[in-house]
Each structure stands twice: as C-alpha cells, then as structure tokens.
Design an enzyme around this catalytic site. Structure first.
Site, PDB file in Angstrom:
ATOM      1  CG  ASP A 102     -69.407 -16.432   3.131  1.00 16.86           C
ATOM      2  OD1 ASP A 102     -68.614 -16.508   4.100  1.00 16.86           O
ATOM      3  OD2 ASP A 102     -69.761 -17.424   2.456  1.00 16.86           O
ATOM      4  CE  LYS A 116     -52.640 -20.035  11.947  1.00 15.77           C
ATOM      5  NZ  LYS A 116     -53.426 -19.784  13.132  1.00 15.77           N
ATOM      6  CB  CYS A 124     -55.677 -24.759  13.362  1.00 18.77           C
ATOM      7  SG  CYS A 124     -57.210 -23.853  13.254  1.00 18.77           S
TER       8      CYS A 124
HETATM    9  N1  SAJ Z   1     -54.463 -31.559  22.237  1.00 17.59           N
HETATM   10  C1  SAJ Z   1     -53.861 -32.680  22.833  1.00 17.59           C
HETATM   11  N2  SAJ Z   1     -53.023 -32.500  23.897  1.00 17.59           N
HETATM   12  C2  SAJ Z   1     -52.763 -31.247  24.401  1.00 17.59           C
HETATM   13  C3  SAJ Z   1     -53.369 -30.117  23.793  1.00 17.59           C
HETATM   14  C4  SAJ Z   1     -54.226 -30.310  22.710  1.00 17.59           C
HETATM   15  O1  SAJ Z   1     -54.064 -33.815  22.418  1.00 17.59           O
HETATM   16  O2  SAJ Z   1     -52.008 -31.168  25.382  1.00 17.59           O
HETATM   17  C5  SAJ Z   1     -55.361 -31.757  21.071  1.00 17.59           C
HETATM   18  C6  SAJ Z   1     -56.800 -31.300  21.309  1.00 17.59           C
HETATM   19  O3  SAJ Z   1     -57.544 -32.290  21.958  1.00 17.59           O
HETATM   20  C7  SAJ Z   1     -57.257 -31.057  19.876  1.00 17.59           C
HETATM   21  C8  SAJ Z   1     -55.988 -30.544  19.177  1.00 17.59           C
HETATM   22  O4  SAJ Z   1     -54.920 -30.924  20.017  1.00 17.59           O
HETATM   23  O5  SAJ Z   1     -57.676 -32.263  19.250  1.00 17.59           O
HETATM   24  C9  SAJ Z   1     -55.960 -29.043  18.928  1.00 17.59           C
HETATM   25  O6  SAJ Z   1     -56.488 -28.336  20.044  1.00 17.59           O
HETATM   26  P1  SAJ Z   1     -55.845 -26.970  20.619  1.00 17.59           P
HETATM   27  O7  SAJ Z   1     -56.696 -26.491  21.717  1.00 17.59           O
HETATM   28  O8  SAJ Z   1     -54.411 -27.183  20.946  1.00 17.59           O
HETATM   29  O9  SAJ Z   1     -55.846 -25.951  19.369  1.00 17.59           O
HETATM   30  P2  SAJ Z   1     -56.982 -25.431  18.321  1.00 17.59           P
HETATM   31  O10 SAJ Z   1     -56.863 -26.261  17.078  1.00 17.59           O
HETATM   32  O11 SAJ Z   1     -58.315 -25.259  18.915  1.00 17.59           O
HETATM   33  O12 SAJ Z   1     -56.379 -23.948  18.014  1.00 17.59           O
HETATM   34  C10 SAJ Z   1     -55.045 -23.798  17.532  1.00 17.59           C
HETATM   35  C11 SAJ Z   1     -54.303 -22.775  18.396  1.00 17.59           C
HETATM   36  N3  SAJ Z   1     -52.877 -22.800  18.109  1.00 17.59           N
HETATM   37  C12 SAJ Z   1     -51.933 -23.002  19.097  1.00 17.59           C
HETATM   38  O13 SAJ Z   1     -52.217 -23.171  20.256  1.00 17.59           O
HETATM   39  C13 SAJ Z   1     -50.494 -22.968  18.657  1.00 17.59           C
HETATM   40  C14 SAJ Z   1     -54.867 -21.383  18.129  1.00 17.59           C
HETATM   41  O14 SAJ Z   1     -54.126 -20.391  18.837  1.00 17.59           O
HETATM   42  C15 SAJ Z   1     -54.805 -21.079  16.615  1.00 17.59           C
HETATM   43  O15 SAJ Z   1     -55.334 -19.787  16.320  1.00 17.59           O
HETATM   44  C16 SAJ Z   1     -55.673 -22.115  15.916  1.00 17.59           C
HETATM   45  O16 SAJ Z   1     -55.081 -23.406  16.168  1.00 17.59           O
HETATM   46  C17 SAJ Z   1     -55.683 -21.755  14.434  1.00 17.59           C
HETATM   47  O17 SAJ Z   1     -56.697 -21.170  13.976  1.00 17.59           O
HETATM   48  O18 SAJ Z   1     -54.666 -21.965  13.755  1.00 17.59           O
END
Ligand code: SAJ
Length: 404
Positions: A34, A205, A259
């Site tokens: 790192d 991805k 992400c």
């Molecule tokens: N969110 C909504 N409504 C929903 C679901 C989520 O408003 O119904 C919002 C959440 O509040 C948040 C955002 O979306 O602000 C993202 O949250 P998330 O839990 O959907 O995803 P992340 O960003 O924590 O993780 C995502 C995941 N990708 C997918 O589900 C396709 C994870 O598997 C990936 O590894 C990660 O991005 C990444 O590193 O790319």
C-alpha cells in the site's frame, strides 16, 4: 517472513486487505503493498484500518502466523493482484492512473509464467491496455505471462463471507491466462468460477452495478410520481411485486457508496450515445437526493406559516445505506448538508446511531431527536428508527420507508 511470497497484492483497502487475508489464511504467503505507510504499519501490527466484520481476526491471524506482511514496495512473486481504486476525474471520466501506477510498480519483477490479475473496477479495455504496457516495457515476456481480469462482487458488511461464497467471473487475455487465473482462485473460493475473456469480465462488473442503479432509479421515479398522485409508493410496490414476474426495488434518498453510484459512469463515459437508460438512471438517482432536500425546505416553510414560529428539525441518518457506519458518497449526508445550507435559525438535530461523533455535525441520539423535533425527516432506514413511536403532532418525512 521466512519464505518468499507467492502473491503480491497491490492495494490494501476495502477489497485488497480482505482478499489478502483470505489467501494468507489458506497458508499462501502474501506480500501486501500500500502506498500509505500508516496503513502498512497498522497491518504489520496485526490490526486493520477499515470497518468490516471478521476482518480483524483474519488479518491478526494471518500476520501472526507470518503468511501476510505489508510493505510500501512490491517484491518478486508468482502472482500479482491489482486491487487499487479507480476513481473518476472531472466530467465523470474514469481515472485508471492507479491501475497504471500499480502495473508499472511490478513491471521489473515480472517473469515467465507469472500471473497478473486486475480486480479493480475498470473501463472496458483496461486489461488489454495493461497488457500492451507490459509488452512494450518487457517485450521478452510477450505471450509468456498470464494476464486476466477478475472483478470482486462483495457487499460491504458481509465481505468475508461473500469473498469465499460468491461466484466469480474470470476473463483472461487468452485461454491459457483464463485457466491459470481460475486455478489460482479455485484454491480459496467456493463459489463457481465462470470463464470468459477480459473485456466481457470488465463489462460484467460495470453492468451488474448499472443494473442495480437502473432498477433503483425506477423505484425512485415511482416515488416522485406517487408523491404527486397521492399514492403510497411503498404499498404500491408491495402490491405490484405480488405479480410473479415483477420485482421492484425500494425507493430511498438516492444512491450512495463507492460502487453503484460510480460504476455506471464508466459505461456512460465510453458509450455516451448508446447508454441512454444507464445515464438517465444516474440523473434520476442524483435528483432524488436534491428532491428530498427540497421537501424538507418546503416542510419548514409550511410549518412556519401554520404555527407562526420556526420548527425544529431532526435529520435521521447519515450513512449511505441502512445499518452501517459508512458515510462515503452518502445521499443522506448530502441532504443534511443541503438542508443546513438553507438553515435560518431553526434548531437541527443530526442523527446517526452507527457513529459516536462526526467532525462537522453534532450527533444527537435518535430518541432524543425524535422527541424534540417538530419535523422528522428519515433519510436512512436504520433498524433503530423502526422502533420509534412518533406522536401524531409531528411532521414526518419518511423518504426511505422506515414505517412502510
Ligand atoms: N438502495 C436503494 N434501494 C434499494 C437498494 C439499495 O435505494 O432497493 C441504495 C442504498 O441505500 C445505497 C445504494 O443503493 O445508497 C447502494 O447500496 P447496495 O446495498 O445496493 O450496494 P453496495 O454499494 O453496498 O454494493 C454494491 C453491490 N452490487 C450489487 O448489488 C449489484 C456489491 O455486490 C458490489 O460488490 C459492490 O456494489 C461493489 O463493490 O461494486
């Protein structure tokens, strides 16, 4: 460390460190790199610099047993993993300079039959670009080393489990590279390993996160329509989802994190003419945060007109999604900042039950805030909030379905 490492991991952040710990738990020697000397020092003491369940135990064990060591410079190994950030520059264009710098740092160390893997979320064609970089600087290695792309898919908060159990997509620059990368991951991953080429793996991805962004945008758009149409969006979605082929996600304050709110731009930047829905989804999800802030502003003015005094306001939640302490790219934090910019001697209570304090905001307990405030705006659906009993004289703005 007594033995020379098999794996060099460039980047010890949210994905690199858990992956390094997992490989090391498998009794493979890992040399983690790192650029931040503080991070290196923390890890070498067996500690961690990020919040992720079970990671502390994994790193402490790996360091203690001598399978993981951190450093600011790489050494010779057989496998090199690039797990560095790919932020974006002005105009939402991806910035692959960290991937480039990481590749350059291992260039002099590469030898025949080595395996070079990029995991960083990257625009399509990045793996081929790095291949050209390697072959230009080290022409004797042309077709003699293995180069592949393999994105991670773990959900923050459940990384240690998902790293092992999620399926992975692995794409080499040729079949030999794909096979070699699959054999590498098969040592410590229980999920299925799906073979493809590097460009498809890169696009995969980006498409996974764009797909989720588009689906959330649909839910957010519905919430705007329903607000005007005087329909309860939560009930509506619940009912529509009773259809066997409909599965609408949940509206909220917008989309945050590092992400989903970022990766779609990697497609839009490269294919602006074609990615209409993907681009529009980003706009809708960003607009939703702005809309929520405007709603708070309107509620304030309405209260003042009705009661002849300024209201007190509770802003419930700062994290980017429920039940975590991560405030990165958080729509809730954006809304709080926007509302405070328009403050005009009202009293504000900022709530985030998952953090103790914040360098900018004074944090108030969620019960006290709900009790004191005239207007309560729910920005994140944290579990704690669902237990609150709200007196009927309060103005409630439930943007994320806490009481759906
Ligand atoms: N969110 C909504 N409504 C929903 C679901 C989520 O408003 O119904 C919002 C959440 O509040 C948040 C955002 O979306 O602000 C993202 O949250 P998330 O839990 O959907 O995803 P992340 O960003 O924590 O993780 C995502 C995941 N990708 C997918 O589900 C396709 C994870 O598997 C990936 O590894 C990660 O991005 C990444 O590193 O790319």
């Amino acid at each position: 460390m007594s033995k020379s490492p098999s794996v060099v991991m460039i980047g010890l952040g949210y994905i690199g460190l858990p992956t390094a710990a997992l490989i090391a738990q498998n009794k493979t020697y890992v040399h983690g790199v790192d650029i931040n000397p503080e991070v290196v020092e923390i890890i070498n003491q067996g500690n961690i610099h990020i919040v992720e369940p079970e990671l502390d135990v994994a790193v402490a064990g790996a360091v203690k047993e001598g399978y993981l060591i951190a450093s600011t410079t790489p050494v010779e190994a057989n496998t090199y993993l690039i797990v560095v950030p790919t932020p974006f520059k002005a105009k939402n264009e991806p910035d692959i300079s960290f991937v480039e710098a990481a590749t350059k740092s291992v260039l002099p160390l590469l030898k025949e039959n080595d395996l070079f893997i990029i995991e960083s979320t990257s625009p399509v064609g990045t793996t081929e670009k790095m291949m050209h970089l390697i072959y230009t600087e080290r022409p004797e290695l042309q077709d003699k080393i293995n180069i592949a792309y393999c994105p991670e898919r773990v959900l923050p908060g459940n990384v240690m489990y998902e790293l092992v159990h999620n399926d992975r997509v692995i794409g080499g620059i040729d079949e030999k590279s794909t096979e070699k990368a699959v054999a590498f991951y098969a040592q410590f991953i229980k999920g299925a390993l799906h073979k493809t080429n590097a460009r498809t793996a890169e696009m995969c991805k980006l498409v996974e996160n764009s797909s989720r962004d588009v689906q959330i945008a649909f839910a957010n758009e519905l919430s705007l329509i329903c607000d005007k149409a005087d329909v309860n969006v939560w009930e509506l979605i619940d009912l529509a989802n009773k259809h066997p082929r409909v599965n609408i996600l949940q509206p909220g304050c917008g989309v945050g994190g590092h992400c989903i709110a970022v990766d779609p731009y990697f497609i839009v930047a490269e294919y602006p003419m074609e990615s209409k829905i993907i681009g529009k989804a980003r706009e809708i999800n960003n607009y939703k945060s702005f809309w929520c802030a405007e709603k708070v502003q309107t509620a304030k003015l309405e209260f003042e007109l009705k009661h002849g005094r300024k209201p007190s306001i509770a802003l419930m939640g700062l994290a980017f999604k429920p039940n975590i302490d991560d405030l990165r790219e958080s729509p809730a934090k954006y809304i709080v900042q926007k509302v405070l910019q328009n403050a005009n001697n009202e009293e504000y209570y900022i709530v985030e039950p998952n953090i103790k304090d914040h360098k900018v905001f004074k944090i108030t307990g969620f019960k006290e805030a709900a009790q004191q405030a005239d207007i309560i705006a729910f920005l994140v659906a944290h579990d704690e909030f669902k237990t609150l009993e709200i007196p009927s004289n309060k103005v409630v703005l439930d943007f994320c379905g806490v009481f759906k």
